[in-house]
Design a protein around this motif. Structure first.
Motif, PDB file in Angstrom:
ATOM      1  N   ASP A 648       0.800  -1.189  -0.064  1.00 48.88           N
ATOM      2  CA  ASP A 648      -0.161  -0.024  -0.065  1.00 48.88           C
ATOM      3  C   ASP A 648       0.891   1.120   0.150  1.00 48.88           C
ATOM      4  O   ASP A 648       0.438   2.354  -0.611  1.00 48.88           O
ATOM      5  CB  ASP A 648      -0.887   0.190   1.243  1.00 48.88           C
ATOM      6  N   LEU A 649       2.015   1.185   0.635  1.00 53.60           N
ATOM      7  CA  LEU A 649       2.842   2.463   0.631  1.00 53.60           C
ATOM      8  C   LEU A 649       3.657   2.718  -0.769  1.00 53.60           C
ATOM      9  O   LEU A 649       3.656   3.814  -1.219  1.00 53.60           O
ATOM     10  CB  LEU A 649       3.949   2.260   1.901  1.00 53.60           C
ATOM     11  N   GLN A 650       3.944   1.656  -1.403  1.00 60.74           N
ATOM     12  CA  GLN A 650       4.452   1.643  -2.584  1.00 60.74           C
ATOM     13  C   GLN A 650       3.411   2.294  -3.608  1.00 60.74           C
ATOM     14  O   GLN A 650       3.932   2.761  -4.471  1.00 60.74           O
ATOM     15  CB  GLN A 650       4.973   0.290  -2.886  1.00 60.74           C
ATOM     16  N   ASN A 651       1.983   1.756  -3.450  1.00 60.14           N
ATOM     17  CA  ASN A 651       1.020   2.196  -4.469  1.00 60.14           C
ATOM     18  C   ASN A 651       0.675   3.810  -4.012  1.00 60.14           C
ATOM     19  O   ASN A 651       0.322   4.331  -5.186  1.00 60.14           O
ATOM     20  CB  ASN A 651      -0.202   1.281  -4.110  1.00 60.14           C
ATOM     21  N   ARG A 652       1.121   4.064  -2.940  1.00 54.02           N
ATOM     22  CA  ARG A 652       0.866   5.634  -2.831  1.00 54.02           C
ATOM     23  C   ARG A 652       1.923   6.353  -3.628  1.00 54.02           C
ATOM     24  O   ARG A 652       1.649   7.605  -3.661  1.00 54.02           O
ATOM     25  CB  ARG A 652       1.017   6.011  -1.422  1.00 54.02           C
ATOM     26  N   LYS A 653       3.012   5.755  -4.092  1.00 56.28           N
ATOM     27  CA  LYS A 653       4.023   6.359  -5.042  1.00 56.28           C
ATOM     28  C   LYS A 653       4.618   7.583  -4.475  1.00 56.28           C
ATOM     29  O   LYS A 653       4.604   8.470  -4.878  1.00 56.28           O
ATOM     30  CB  LYS A 653       3.507   6.471  -6.386  1.00 56.28           C
ATOM     31  N   PRO A 654       5.055   7.377  -3.015  1.00 58.64           N
ATOM     32  CA  PRO A 654       5.945   8.549  -2.786  1.00 58.64           C
ATOM     33  C   PRO A 654       7.024   8.826  -3.505  1.00 58.64           C
ATOM     34  O   PRO A 654       8.003   7.977  -3.944  1.00 58.64           O
ATOM     35  CB  PRO A 654       6.193   8.120  -1.278  1.00 58.64           C
ATOM     36  N   THR A 655       7.096   9.989  -4.160  1.00 60.00           N
ATOM     37  CA  THR A 655       8.192  10.421  -4.900  1.00 60.00           C
ATOM     38  C   THR A 655       9.401  11.421  -4.198  1.00 60.00           C
ATOM     39  O   THR A 655       8.772  11.902  -3.253  1.00 60.00           O
ATOM     40  CB  THR A 655       7.665  11.302  -6.077  1.00 60.00           C
TER      41      THR A 655
END
Length: 694
Positions: A648-655
């Protein structure tokens, strides 16, 4: 990095620099006919470049450098490392921490920086199983606020809060505002446990030797319907009293009241316990400690008055607000008064000495000792006799005339912590009657309240005191205090400001001066288990100048007669000594030091209290965690759904966040230009020598 050139003057100066370089090269090499043309042109070119660069630096151009970097996204694992986290068992908690370690590794592989922070603002760099769940209280709001402060201005995108949701200090974290998403991982059991606990044990902090004092014990239970238990009050292992409580419902709360007697002077340690029951989840919360400070008697005050007066009732009301005071009131009868045979800490003389000298023998007998005195002047006071016995002021009265004045607080008076704004109320009080005449302060006297006639500010004191000399004294130069108290109540519905003023003045003149040359005292009277106990040290010579660098021997004795001995040397930079790892209880200490060839001693006591906050509530509160996640745009997880956290954290795509910094420097500060000029000059010089030039 991108660089740009800026000029502080017109760019046309570059042409002047080039012209200077060309002129220099032409003048130097145009007459050399014996050299080959190519050599001559090469040397002229070197000189041209060197001189042009030097001239160019003289116009002081600037270089603007812009550096752009990418800041990686950051995620913080906030771990509640309080004792209640292990209530459901360490094995389940270990499994959760191992899964979090895997999440941390997965995020790191995706280029996300992951940090770990726990209660107390500490960080963890290694294995999460290194976290020790030993915090004795939980303040989740403080934990999240620390993260917000530590990562302010940085690319913090998400916080994962691992907690059971139990908070017992600070405000609820749901009241905070956070600029990052908070994902919560709920651990612990949300089902209430079968348990009996003592929620609190309440008693007066102060009791007098020989008196009885109440102790209230609050008992709560869950899941013991139809059962009963016994509450016992003990002191030093000796049972003082016991009572039985019955649990009529599945969930109960009731109070049990005891009466105990203060039989010893000093801090007394009482323990309230409830007998453990079969099937209790924990017995850690079956005990509470109570600490009572038992003092030997109250501070004694004698109020001696010429005749009945409304001010006497007002003074009595003010004094009786303080439980540490014991007041005796005596009214003169035909010049005599039956004064108890006591040692008084303060004497209040109301309208004494008097005009008729009726109470002169009694006043002389009272003033024979150096007991502090508060004089209250009235229309029957003999001003001449008052001037002879008080060390505060001289009043030159004019034929017994009276004046009506209000009060004005002296904002320059710093001996007491008084609120000057609140005491502005004095100027709105009804006028009091004072002797009309001149007032002159005696040396070292200080004014607390000035006289004010209407709106006219005078330099005559209304309330003044003197703390020097063998007798401390104060004078209130007017009568009508009772009207002040009534008017204050009419204006504020309280009687606090006038009362506080008089109470503090009486405390100031009656306090016993500490003339000890060695003073050792704790920074506060109570400490919590796990805290360092800090003791301050003061040492003085014969004229009471501060001393340092003398060794001090300190003995600390517990209730169980176990003595610890320490030796330390206070310095000017650090006069504090700290002791760690003291279990709960009452401790007495004795400090000795050799000062000026004599052994000086200081004694005292302090309390180390154990607050079992983590044992009072062992039922996890996942509802609070869900609410916190919902408010901040996060998501709630439990041990069953923890595996999806990393996804889920990766899907939030923190850039990553692009950051740029700009720097403006003078071109002459670039070191490579120096070496360029040096190289040009060196090559030219070498070629000239090689080809036979001068």
């Amino acid at each position: 990095m991108r660089s740009e050139l800026y000029f502080q003057s017109s760019p046309w100066w570059i042409l002047v620099c080039l012209a200077a370089g060309a002129a220099y090269a032409f003048a130097l090499y145009q007459h050399r006919k014996d050299w080959d043309k190519r050599i001559q042109y090469a040397l002229a070119a070197l000189r041209f470049v060197a001189v042009s660069v030097i001239c160019f630096l003289l116009i002081n151009p600037l270089v603007r450098s812009v550096t752009t970097s990418t800041e990686k996204p950051k995620v913080v694992l906030a771990i509640d490392n309080s004792e209640s986290m292990t209530a459901a068992g360490r094995e389940q908690l270990t499994q959760t921490l191992n899964a979090l370690d895997q999440v941390r590794q997965q995020l790191a592989d995706q280029g996300v920086e992951v940090a770990v922070q726990t209660l107390g603002d500490s960080t963890v760099n290694g294995d999460l199983n290194q976290v020790k769940f030993t915090q004795r209280s939980t303040n989740l709001s403080d934990l999240l606020n620390n993260i917000r402060s530590n990562y302010e201005g940085r690319n913090l995108t998400d916080v994962v809060l691992v907690s059971d949701g139990i908070t017992n200090q600070g405000v609820s974290p749901t009241f905070g505002r956070y600029n990052f998403g908070i994902h919560t991982l709920g651990v612990g059991d949300t089902i209430p446990k079968r348990d009996i606990q003592i929620r609190d044990a309440v008693a007066n902090r102060l009791a007098y030797l020989g008196n009885q004092f109440p102790v209230q014990v609050d008992v709560a239970s869950y899941g013991f319907q139809g059962k009963s238990a016994t509450v016992v009050l003990r002191q030093n292992g000796r049972e003082l009293s016991r009572q039985t409580v019955n649990f009529n419902r599945a969930e109960t709360f009731q109070s049990v009241n005891f009466q105990a007697t203060a039989t010893q002077k000093g801090v007394q340690h009482l323990v309230a316990e409830i007998t453990p029951q079969s099937g209790e989840f924990t017995t850690r919360n079956n005990r509470r400690d109570v600490y009572i400070d038992v003092i030997d008697g109250k501070e004694k005050i004698l109020l001696l008055a010429l005749a009945p007066h409304p001010d006497i009732k007002a003074i009595r009301s003010i004094i009786e607000k303080n439980q540490n005071y014991e007041l005796d009131i005596r009214i003169l009868n035909a010049g005599n008064a039956d004064i108890p045979d006591k040692v008084y800490d303060l004497v209040i003389l109301h309208q004494l000495p008097d005009n008729g000298n009726l109470g002169l023998p009694t006043v002389q007998r009272v003033l024979a000792k150096t007991t502090p005195v508060l004089f209250i002047v009235g229309n029957q006071t003999s001003v001449q006799a008052l001037n002879a016995v008080n060390p505060v002021m001289q009043i030159s009265a004019s034929g017994g005339q009276l004046d009506k004045v209000a009060g004005r607080f002296n904002a320059d008076f710093r001996q007491l912590n008084l609120d000057a704004n609140k005491l502005g109320l004095l100027e709105r009080m009804p006028p009091v009657s004072v002797p009309f005449g001149d007032y002159q302060l005696k040396p070292a006297s200080q004014v607390v309240v000035w006289q004010q006639v209407g709106s006219v500010k005078t330099s005559k004191p209304l309330l003044a005191l003197n703390l020097t000399g063998p007798r401390k004294a104060a004078i209130l130069a007017g009568e009508g205090l009772w009207e002040w108290r009534l008017e204050e109540f009419a204006q504020t519905d309280k009687q606090e400001i006038i009362d506080e003023l008089l109470q503090k003045v009486m405390q100031l003149i009656s306090v016993k001066e500490d003339r000890r040359k060695l003073r050792v005292y704790p920074s506060r009277n109570e400490f919590l288990t796990g805290e360092k106990v800090a003791l301050e040290t003061e040492m003085y010579n014969d004229i009471y100048e501060r001393l340092y660098d003398r060794p001090v021997r300190l003995e600390i004795t517990s209730e169980k007669a176990i003595t610890r001995t320490f030796t330390y040397t206070p310095t000017e930079a650090n006069s504090r000594f700290e002791v760690s790892n003291l279990p709960d209880g009452v401790y007495k200490f004795r400090a000795t030091a050799s000062l000026n060839g004599k052994t000086e001693t200081a004694n005292g006591e302090f309390i180390v209290r154990e607050l079992q906050l983590e044992a009072l509530n062992t039922t996890a509160d996942h509802l609070l965690l869900r609410q916190l996640s919902q408010q901040t745009g996060g998501k709630f997880y439990n041990t069953a759904t923890l595996a999806s956290l990393a996804t889920d954290l990766q899907n939030r795509k923190p850039t990553g966040r692009l950051t740029s910094s700009e720097q403006l420097n003078e071109l002459i500060n670039l070191r490579w230009l120096f070496f360029l000029i040096l190289a040009l000059a060196g090559i030219e010089w070498g070629l000239r020598k090689y080809f036979g030039g001068y």
